[in-house]
Write a protein that holds these residues in place. Structure first.
Motif, PDB file in Angstrom:
ATOM      1  N   GLN A  48     -20.625  10.128 -22.923  1.00  0.00           N
ATOM      2  CA  GLN A  48     -20.713   9.742 -24.333  1.00  0.00           C
ATOM      3  C   GLN A  48     -19.979   8.420 -24.590  1.00  0.00           C
ATOM      4  N   MET A  49     -18.793   8.297 -24.046  1.00  0.00           N
ATOM      5  CA  MET A  49     -18.019   7.068 -24.267  1.00  0.00           C
ATOM      6  C   MET A  49     -18.744   5.834 -23.742  1.00  0.00           C
ATOM      7  N   LEU A  50     -19.439   5.975 -22.627  1.00  0.00           N
ATOM      8  CA  LEU A  50     -20.090   4.814 -22.018  1.00  0.00           C
ATOM      9  C   LEU A  50     -21.590   4.743 -22.315  1.00  0.00           C
ATOM     10  N   SER A  51     -22.095   5.743 -23.056  1.00  0.00           N
ATOM     11  CA  SER A  51     -23.541   5.805 -23.348  1.00  0.00           C
ATOM     12  C   SER A  51     -24.387   5.727 -22.084  1.00  0.00           C
ATOM     13  N   ILE A  52     -24.069   6.585 -21.143  1.00  0.00           N
ATOM     14  CA  ILE A  52     -24.889   6.669 -19.942  1.00  0.00           C
ATOM     15  C   ILE A  52     -25.248   8.131 -19.702  1.00  0.00           C
ATOM     16  N   SER A  53     -26.204   8.357 -18.796  1.00  0.00           N
ATOM     17  CA  SER A  53     -26.707   9.718 -18.603  1.00  0.00           C
ATOM     18  C   SER A  53     -25.708  10.588 -17.858  1.00  0.00           C
ATOM     19  N   ARG A  54     -25.863  11.877 -18.080  1.00  0.00           N
ATOM     20  CA  ARG A  54     -24.999  12.842 -17.427  1.00  0.00           C
ATOM     21  C   ARG A  54     -25.101  12.760 -15.905  1.00  0.00           C
ATOM     22  N   GLY A  55     -26.321  12.547 -15.418  1.00  0.00           N
ATOM     23  CA  GLY A  55     -26.533  12.457 -13.973  1.00  0.00           C
ATOM     24  C   GLY A  55     -25.809  11.270 -13.363  1.00  0.00           C
ATOM     25  N   ASN A  56     -25.855  10.175 -14.086  1.00  0.00           N
ATOM     26  CA  ASN A  56     -25.178   8.968 -13.625  1.00  0.00           C
ATOM     27  C   ASN A  56     -23.667   9.193 -13.535  1.00  0.00           C
ATOM     28  N   VAL A  57     -23.129   9.904 -14.513  1.00  0.00           N
ATOM     29  CA  VAL A  57     -21.694  10.193 -14.499  1.00  0.00           C
ATOM     30  C   VAL A  57     -21.361  11.037 -13.274  1.00  0.00           C
ATOM     31  N   SER A  58     -22.203  12.010 -12.996  1.00  0.00           N
ATOM     32  CA  SER A  58     -21.951  12.875 -11.850  1.00  0.00           C
ATOM     33  C   SER A  58     -21.882  12.057 -10.563  1.00  0.00           C
ATOM     34  N   MET A  59     -22.824  11.132 -10.413  1.00  0.00           N
ATOM     35  CA  MET A  59     -22.828  10.301  -9.207  1.00  0.00           C
ATOM     36  C   MET A  59     -21.620   9.373  -9.156  1.00  0.00           C
ATOM     37  N   GLY A  60     -21.272   8.813 -10.318  1.00  0.00           N
ATOM     38  CA  GLY A  60     -20.119   7.918 -10.361  1.00  0.00           C
ATOM     39  C   GLY A  60     -18.819   8.634 -10.028  1.00  0.00           C
ATOM     40  N   LEU A  61     -18.684   9.864 -10.536  1.00  0.00           N
ATOM     41  CA  LEU A  61     -17.467  10.628 -10.250  1.00  0.00           C
ATOM     42  C   LEU A  61     -17.360  10.913  -8.759  1.00  0.00           C
ATOM     43  N   LYS A  62     -18.521  11.199  -8.171  1.00  0.00           N
ATOM     44  CA  LYS A  62     -18.530  11.452  -6.730  1.00  0.00           C
ATOM     45  C   LYS A  62     -18.045  10.214  -5.970  1.00  0.00           C
ATOM     46  N   GLU A  63     -18.544   9.067  -6.416  1.00  0.00           N
ATOM     47  CA  GLU A  63     -18.146   7.804  -5.787  1.00  0.00           C
ATOM     48  C   GLU A  63     -16.631   7.571  -5.937  1.00  0.00           C
ATOM     49  N   LEU A  64     -16.125   7.760  -7.140  1.00  0.00           N
ATOM     50  CA  LEU A  64     -14.687   7.538  -7.359  1.00  0.00           C
ATOM     51  C   LEU A  64     -13.845   8.531  -6.566  1.00  0.00           C
ATOM     52  N   GLN A  65     -14.391   9.725  -6.374  1.00  0.00           N
ATOM     53  CA  GLN A  65     -13.663  10.705  -5.567  1.00  0.00           C
ATOM     54  C   GLN A  65     -13.698  10.323  -4.087  1.00  0.00           C
ATOM     55  N   SER A  66     -14.826   9.745  -3.664  1.00  0.00           N
ATOM     56  CA  SER A  66     -14.917   9.337  -2.256  1.00  0.00           C
ATOM     57  C   SER A  66     -13.934   8.187  -1.975  1.00  0.00           C
ATOM     58  N   TRP A  67     -13.590   7.439  -3.012  1.00  0.00           N
ATOM     59  CA  TRP A  67     -12.579   6.390  -2.878  1.00  0.00           C
ATOM     60  C   TRP A  67     -11.179   6.971  -3.077  1.00  0.00           C
ATOM     61  N   GLN A  68     -11.131   8.255  -3.403  1.00  0.00           N
ATOM     62  CA  GLN A  68      -9.853   8.920  -3.696  1.00  0.00           C
ATOM     63  C   GLN A  68      -9.080   8.233  -4.811  1.00  0.00           C
ATOM     64  N   LEU A  69      -9.801   7.823  -5.851  1.00  0.00           N
ATOM     65  CA  LEU A  69      -9.133   7.164  -6.977  1.00  0.00           C
ATOM     66  C   LEU A  69      -8.924   8.113  -8.142  1.00  0.00           C
ATOM     67  N   ILE A  70      -9.695   9.206  -8.157  1.00  0.00           N
ATOM     68  CA  ILE A  70      -9.535  10.190  -9.232  1.00  0.00           C
ATOM     69  C   ILE A  70      -9.458  11.576  -8.614  1.00  0.00           C
ATOM     70  N   ARG A  71      -8.947  12.508  -9.392  1.00  0.00           N
ATOM     71  CA  ARG A  71      -8.932  13.898  -8.928  1.00  0.00           C
ATOM     72  C   ARG A  71      -9.227  14.832 -10.074  1.00  0.00           C
ATOM     73  N   VAL A  72      -9.716  16.020  -9.719  1.00  0.00           N
ATOM     74  CA  VAL A  72     -10.080  17.008 -10.742  1.00  0.00           C
ATOM     75  C   VAL A  72      -8.839  17.686 -11.287  1.00  0.00           C
TER      76      VAL A  72
END
Lengths: 180, 180
Positions: A48-72
């Motif tokens: 919602q904040m970035l006005s992008i699709s839910r699927g895109n967010v899912s992929m982006g989160l996966k990417e950021l996790q693969s970089w170990q920059l974010i955690r759940v």
DNA sequence: TTAAACTTTCAGAAATTTCTGAAAATTATA
DNA sequence: TATAATTTTCAGAAATTTCTGAAAGTTTAA
């Protein structure tokens, strides 16, 4: 959840820089909102904040996790996944460097190592020489980075602040003796 | 001019890595052939070796020149431009780092500096704090890199080899005295 | 179990980047 | 100056990357 007006310029900027830092625009923007928002965010909020699709967010989160920059992060009584930075700004920066070394240096080093193995006597001398030079440079950098990466932030900061001043310390290394 | 079979794996690899290093596949391949070929090459030779169009080579050469990784070389009695690396492998690596700092760090630092200027008292404390943290980190890195970049290759190599060993030198810095 | 609450996947669409090649511009030589 | 040699530009084509959203998958709780 609305993107605070205050954050807009950072989100736009992190987006523009994203691909230079190794990911893409949207992933850069996602990192910005997560870093600059105090509370952990869930996927729907980010979408919602970035006005992008839910699927895109899912992929982006996966990417950021693969970089170990974010955690759940989980909140009691809430089944959603909330995300927050995996460490301090300092740790995130080191993590980006570590990940980039892995993606940008490691593959090249592998190739060069295997070329040096086969040490073909048929091969052009100029080419072999260049291979060796690049190999040695990357090995040196690699070892140095490994070493540096294990230092405590405090020591690392001291080291950075000293900068080439270290050169001066080295210059006099043969001239020093220990105090009792 | 045909691409020596020996170089093929490097050209392919530099191509794959190209975008990770900050340019694109073709530009990466062009850098590979220029670095691994002893004689300076002209645009037509590069186009032929990589099987790409003349226009593409022209754009790629411009890109490599903007990174200051190659330079023109003229041969007597030949009007063509010949290209060769602008320095040793060591210098090229430092140049890539310098250019990346300029493209990846400088713009962010500018934004952060201007945000710290306006020091809006309305602004969220958490956000201001993060801005300050990122700003200080990048400033520190920037100064360090400037400093390092001015060192002679020899001193730099010594420094890299010492790695976190420098930490040990720093630990004892209060315990040392100069020999007469 | 079943169902509700979420998350992930992925085929096709949209956006972006890169490439080609002919035309325009530039430069050197006669 | 004219012309031949060379490089650059750039519009449209091709290739690649990113994004959407509906369907499939997973997890939790009753």
């Amino acid at each position: 959840m609305k993107l605070p007006a205050e954050l807009e310029s950072f989100v736009v900027h992190f987006g523009e820089m994203g691909s230079r830092w190794g990911f893409n625009r949207t992933v850069g923007q996602m990192l910005a909102v997560i870093v600059f928002t105090e509370e952990p965010l869930n996927a729907d909020q980010i979408a919602q904040m970035l006005s992008i699709s839910r699927g895109n967010v899912s992929m982006g989160l996966k990417e950021l996790q693969s970089w170990q920059l974010i955690r759940v992060h989980h909140r009691p009584g809430d089944r959603k996944d909330y995300f927050k930075p995996s460490g301090s700004i300092w740790e995130l920066a080191l993590q980006v460097l570590a990940e980039r070394r892995k993606r940008e240096v490691e593959p090249t080093l592998s190739l060069l190592r295997s070329q040096l193995m086969n040490d073909d006597p048929e091969s052009d001398l100029f080419v072999s020489q260049k291979i060796k030079e690049i190999h040695d440079l990357l090995e040196l950098f690699n070892t140095w980075f490994d070493d540096i990466h294990r230092m405590s932030p405090d020591n690392l900061i001291t080291l950075l602040k000293l900068g080439s001043g270290v050169g001066r310390v080295l210059d006099i290394k043969d001239k020093i003796s220990f105090k009792k």
